[in-house]
Design a protein around this motif. Sequence first.
Motif: not given
Length: 235
Positions: A213-230
């Motif tokens: 679960g800890l590793m998964d949370a790190i991945v989700i946090g990384w994805l959230r920072k990399r999301v594309i908004r335009y």
Amino acid sequence: MVKLSIVAPIYNEEENIRLLHEAITGAVKDRVESYEIVLVNDGSKDRSASILNDLAVEDPFVQVIHFVSNCGQTAAIYAGLKHAKGDLIALIDADLQTDPRDIFKLMPYIPQMDFVNGKRVKRQDTLVKKVSSRVGNGVRNWLTGDQIYDTGCPMKLMKREVAESYYLYEGMHRFLPTLAKINGFKVIEVAVSHRERQHGVSKYGVFNRAFVGLMDAIVIGWLRKRVIRYQVRGQ
């Protein structure tokens, strides 16, 4: 088009399946114009498969999916979401610790919200499980940058387009509210009831998912920072 799909993953729940069916049917049959119950057998090794097959014959509103082998809760939920035909899709566990009637506590927040997450405010669990859940939610929120009180609550309601936006990997069922936000949808949490498990045993211990679960949370946090908004500027 079906108005409401209720999706439940099943793994070795032979004592609960018929009780679950009765509880769901009693909750929804007179309150929605059309519904379906999607039960996903995640490679159960007990009598769950045969009981599910009997239910599907007895009740035309029941749809059953059988996995060849055990693939885990994320896979079962994902298959159920992809199979569901409803405008709205509710998630619930098979252990009956959450009450299907609480779907209608969540429904008034639709359509203003896209995803309504249940929040277990009076959990009927051991002290160790309560504390571990509280700590786990806190760590997940810290790592993902989110503010979800009870991301692990099995009771959830979402619009169809939210379910269609998901592409899940193993373990991501714990982050469905956060993933909905990442995908641009509006999320709210609403208090729901919680009961003690009466039959069967929990498939998840306190420690058997902590590291993953800890590793998964790190991945989700990384994805959230990399999301594309335009936004596209008008001509």
